[in-house]
Design an enzyme around this catalytic site. Structure first.
Site, PDB file in Angstrom:
ATOM      1  N   ASP A  10      56.645  45.166 -21.487  1.00 41.58           N
ATOM      2  CA  ASP A  10      56.159  46.488 -21.095  1.00 41.58           C
ATOM      3  C   ASP A  10      57.257  47.542 -21.161  1.00 41.58           C
ATOM      4  OD1 ASP A  10      54.066  48.209 -19.684  1.00 41.58           O
ATOM      5  OD2 ASP A  10      55.732  48.311 -18.263  1.00 41.58           O
ATOM      6  N   GLU A  45      56.469  47.024 -26.145  1.00 41.92           N
ATOM      7  CA  GLU A  45      55.819  48.327 -26.040  1.00 41.92           C
ATOM      8  C   GLU A  45      56.922  49.364 -25.972  1.00 41.92           C
ATOM      9  OE1 GLU A  45      53.207  51.260 -23.179  1.00 41.92           O
ATOM     10  OE2 GLU A  45      54.298  49.560 -22.336  1.00 41.92           O
TER      11      GLU A  45
END
Length: 424
Positions: free
Chosen positions: A258, A295
């Site tokens: 993330d 990401e």
């Protein structure tokens, strides 16, 4: 430091900021003593007289406190993130996936799955019963949104505080292993979404133990994780051991990392490079592909370049530019960060090059952004794209989906653009 499941060392804890540590296990106190360690890893405590095997509920009394705090490496938290840990030995599970050969990212379709909303029950066992639906949909990988420990019953997943646990409301670690086993039996790979850039606000006891965080150095969501300051050797080890837990102990096929742009790391070897090397090592060890996807909104293809040309060696990264170009093309929305994506020429550029901003001016940022992708160093499948995802829906004021405002024809265009692109 290796992950230990049995022996008194399973209670070892890193607490360099504590002057005294007492292990409380099944109601009995075990004074801990400092271990001799190599430079950079000082601050480990051990309780040699602690129970060497069997299940135990336990916590730590720091500096004379009378209320125990849970283990930063808790495998189970049956009563929540504020209560005592419980031991869990993942090696006791009898895996049935010896015939699983894994899946490569190239040519794959990934499905985002939130355990709490995928079924009425909101559990991993219930989700396992619904895998046939995903097989019929021609999904290759299930990407589970974060399942680690958080405070409360329901959660989006991105403010967890116990990275080594599986939320008990979802079924805990045993249910997680059953789910991965069932997914592999159905021919589906599993990618686990992990958050290494911050911790949530409730139940975060790490600062009591040591310099896990950079106090006063905050990113969008909270204090940054200490990746390059004093004590950061062990913090990095904490992250790498956690990644290894998913890839080894829980047999997952990959990790979605993330918001890696919030990983503040000024070392010569970035933590992402270490993670890429770890994934490759476990892949070689198991004979199965292990996929790491970042990401990132940096539009920096170094993430997916090989390490021998100074890349980080990850298998994939998200391309928000693709989402933005498709969204604008089908919806006409051009506010905020969509303002640079207004023309069809932008969509054509993204489909051809992967990024719009590859060194071009970003009006939203007020500066130039990104760099071009060297096609000889990165396959197009290394870019993971979508026309909607949890962020793009969840961060909108009303949480509206494209299906609430677009016609069937417009939705079909978005789907076709996504599924026929050269990307994942």
């Amino acid at each position: 430091m290796t992950l230990v499941n049995v022996g008194s060392e399973r209670f070892d804890v890193w607490a360099p900021d504590a002057s005294s540590v007492v292990l409380l296990a099944d109601g009995r106190q075990y004074p801990m003593q400092k271990k001799e360690t190599s430079p950079g890893s000082e601050g480990w405590w051990t309780a040699p007289d602690a129970p060497a095997d069997g299940e135990a509920d336990y916590g730590y009394l720091l500096d004379g406190d009378t209320t125990p705090v849970p283990d930063p490496r808790s495998r189970r938290l049956p009563s929540g993130v504020h209560e005592q840990s419980r031991t869990y030995d993942p090696s006791a599970y009898a895996w049935q996936d010896s015939g699983w050969r894994g899946k490569e990212l190239q040519g794959a379709v990934i499905y985002e799955l939130h355990v709490g909303t995928f079924t009425p029950e909101g559990t991993l066992d219930a989700a396992a019963e619904k895998l046939g639906y995903l097989v019929d949909l021609s999904i290759d990988f299930i990407e589970l949104l974060p399942v680690n420990g958080f405070n409360g019953t329901h959660n989006w997943g991105y403010d967890g505080v116990q990275w080594y646990t599986v939320h008990e409301g979802y079924g805990g670690p045993a249910a997680y292993q059953r789910f991965v086993d069932a997914a592999h039996a159905a021919g589906l790979g599993v990618i686990q979404d992990v958050v290494y850039n911050h911790l949530g606000p409730s139940g975060n006891y790490l600062p009591k133990f040591g310099p896990y965080l950079k106090q006063g150095d905050a990113n969008t969501w909270g204090d940054s994780v200490n990746l390059d300051g004093p004590g950061s050797d062990v913090v990095r080890e904490y992250i790498l051991d956690n990644a290894a837990l998913w890839l080894r102990d829980y047999h997952v096929d990959g990790l979605r990392l993330d918001a890696v742009h919030a990983l503040r790391d000024e070392r010569a070897v970035h933590i992402l490079e270490d993670l890429g090397a770890l994934g490759d090592a476990i892949s070689a060890e198991t004979g199965l592909p292990k996929t790491l996807i970042a990401e990132s909104d940096l539009n920096n293809p170094r993430l997916i370049y090989p390490r021998d040309v100074n890349g980080y060696g990850l298998e994939g990264q998200w391309s928000d530019d693709f989402h933005h170009a498709v969204h604008v093309s089908v919806s006409g929305e051009t506010t905020g960060y969509y303002s640079d994506f207004e023309s069809l020429a932008v969509l054509a550029k993204v489909l051809k090059d992967g990024f719009l901003h590859d060194g071009s001016y970003s009006s939203f940022r007020g500066r130039h952004h990104g760099r071009p992708i060297n096609a000889s160093l990165a396959h197009p499948a290394a870019l993971v794209v979508c026309n909607q995802n949890h962020d793009q829906i969840g961060n909108r004021a009303t949480g509206d989906r494209l299906s609430q405002s677009l016609s069937y024809g417009q939705l079909a265009v978005a789907a076709v653009l996504t599924l026929t692109s050269p990307f994942t």
